[in-house]
Design a protein around this motif. Structure first.
Motif, mmCIF file in Angstrom:
data_model
loop_
_atom_site.group_PDB
_atom_site.id
_atom_site.type_symbol
_atom_site.label_atom_id
_atom_site.label_comp_id
_atom_site.label_asym_id
_atom_site.label_seq_id
_atom_site.Cartn_x
_atom_site.Cartn_y
_atom_site.Cartn_z
ATOM 1 N N HIS A 1 -9.911 1.465 -12.930
ATOM 2 C CA HIS A 1 -9.325 0.884 -12.101
ATOM 3 C C HIS A 1 -10.190 -0.393 -11.774
ATOM 4 C CE1 HIS A 1 -8.041 0.649 -7.661
ATOM 5 N NE2 HIS A 1 -7.053 0.039 -8.579
ATOM 6 N N ASP B 1 0.717 -0.962 0.032
ATOM 7 C CA ASP B 1 0.032 0.115 -0.080
ATOM 8 C C ASP B 1 0.849 1.268 0.117
ATOM 9 O OD1 ASP B 1 -2.397 -1.330 -0.023
ATOM 10 O OD2 ASP B 1 -2.374 -1.472 2.154
ATOM 11 N N LYS C 1 -3.390 1.371 -6.320
ATOM 12 C CA LYS C 1 -4.288 2.603 -6.158
ATOM 13 C C LYS C 1 -3.722 3.917 -6.240
ATOM 14 C CE LYS C 1 -5.987 -0.653 -2.090
ATOM 15 N NZ LYS C 1 -5.943 -0.516 -0.459
#
Length: 308
Positions: free
Chosen positions: A225, A208, A213
């Motif tokens: 996405h 992350d 993202k």
């Protein structure tokens, strides 16, 4: 609607082209070894350049190449390095050399009466190769590019170990819609990429803060996405990967429990749908997937498609 998640109807062949020692004197020779998947039916086809992931091999992606090529695209996968991975900038320069070779060398490798349409060139990449594709599209290569890209597709792109330890060049800004791009962008992510394998490794494969993202958040419109919720960072690769590198790849990232074939079909189908929409002007498949993600063989959640 003909499903983009099924293999297309076009017969194809794989072409392997090595880089000869004399390549520095022969402009028609590829600057890097290539794996090419091409239709064999007479026609003119758009080109997709796909950059492999960190320490991986271009032939690990043969299933994805075959799926995309069977729908009417010439897929070119350079092997950007062999034993020792280069720095990020060196990787980008190698990719730029391949781009600039395409106009003078690709056509000679293709089957008779198969023509590469170099006015329609899409750029893609997986993992660190996805980050390299974004960097190339953003103009980070020192070498000027002879071709313009029509579409950019990141397949679980990764920009480093975390937000504070990123590979050069640092392209992520953490400012929404900040990428200086004027082409459509699709980002395909994995739900298990940010997780450690068996909870024992110190580093997930797609952490992350530096994964799909953020690449999507920084892409300008139109952008899409898609996240394969139950699959991991390497689950779109072929089964039973050969060699030491293939064996090591099976030990590094958390994998999904489902069939990898479903993941390959899903990634290949999304790529084909996005290319059809923004290269061929046929958006029916893309809009159908956005409206009903359950069409995908692998569970896709979330799905985001922003055009305005």
């Amino acid at each position: 609607m003909a499903s983009v998640f099924d293999e297309g109807k076009l017969p194809l062949e794989f072409i392997t082209e090595e880089t000869p020692f004399s390549s520095c004197f022969d402009s028609s020779a590829p600057p890097k070894p290539l794996l090419i998947a091409t239709p064999t039916v007479n026609g003119t086809y758009p080109v997709l350049l796909l950059l492999h992931g960190f320490y991986l091999r271009n032939y690990f992606y043969k299933g994805i190449f075959q799926h995309i090529a069977s729908h009417g695209f010439i897929v070119v996968g350079p092997q950007l390095y062999s034993l020792v991975p280069p720095t990020g900038p060196e990787e980008i320069e190698s990719a730029a050399k391949v781009v600039n070779w395409l106009p003078q060398g690709l056509q000679s490798l293709l089957p008779e009466n198969v023509v590469a349409d170099l006015t329609k060139v899409a750029l893609s990449g997986h993992s660190r190769g996805g980050k390299a594709a974004f960097a190339l599209a953003l103009g980070h290569a020192k070498e000027s590019l002879s071709l313009k890209f029509s579409v950019l597709i990141g397949i679980d792109p990764v920009a480093g170990a975390n937000q504070y330890c990123r590979t050069n060049p640092h392209i992520l800004t953490y400012v929404p819609r900040s990428f200086n791009l004027n082409i459509p962008v699709a980002v395909i992510g994995t739900g298990l990429g940010p997780e450690k394998k068996n909870g024992c490794l110190s580093q997930p494969c797609a952490p992350d803060g530096v994964n799909h993202k953020e690449f999507f958040n920084e892409s300008k419109l139109p952008c899409a996405h898609f996240v394969a919720k139950d699959y991991g960072h390497l689950d779109m690769l072929d089964d039973d990967l050969p060699g030491v590198v293939g064996a090591l790849s099976g030990c590094t990232c958390k994998n999904g429990s489902g069939s990898k074939d479903l993941m390959r079909k899903s990634v290949g189908g999304i790529v084909v749908a996005f290319l059809n929409a923004y290269v061929n002007g046929e958006d029916e498949n893309l809009l159908a997937i956005v409206a009903d993600p359950a069409l995908s063989p692998a569970k896709i959640e979330p799905v985001e498609f922003i055009t305005a």
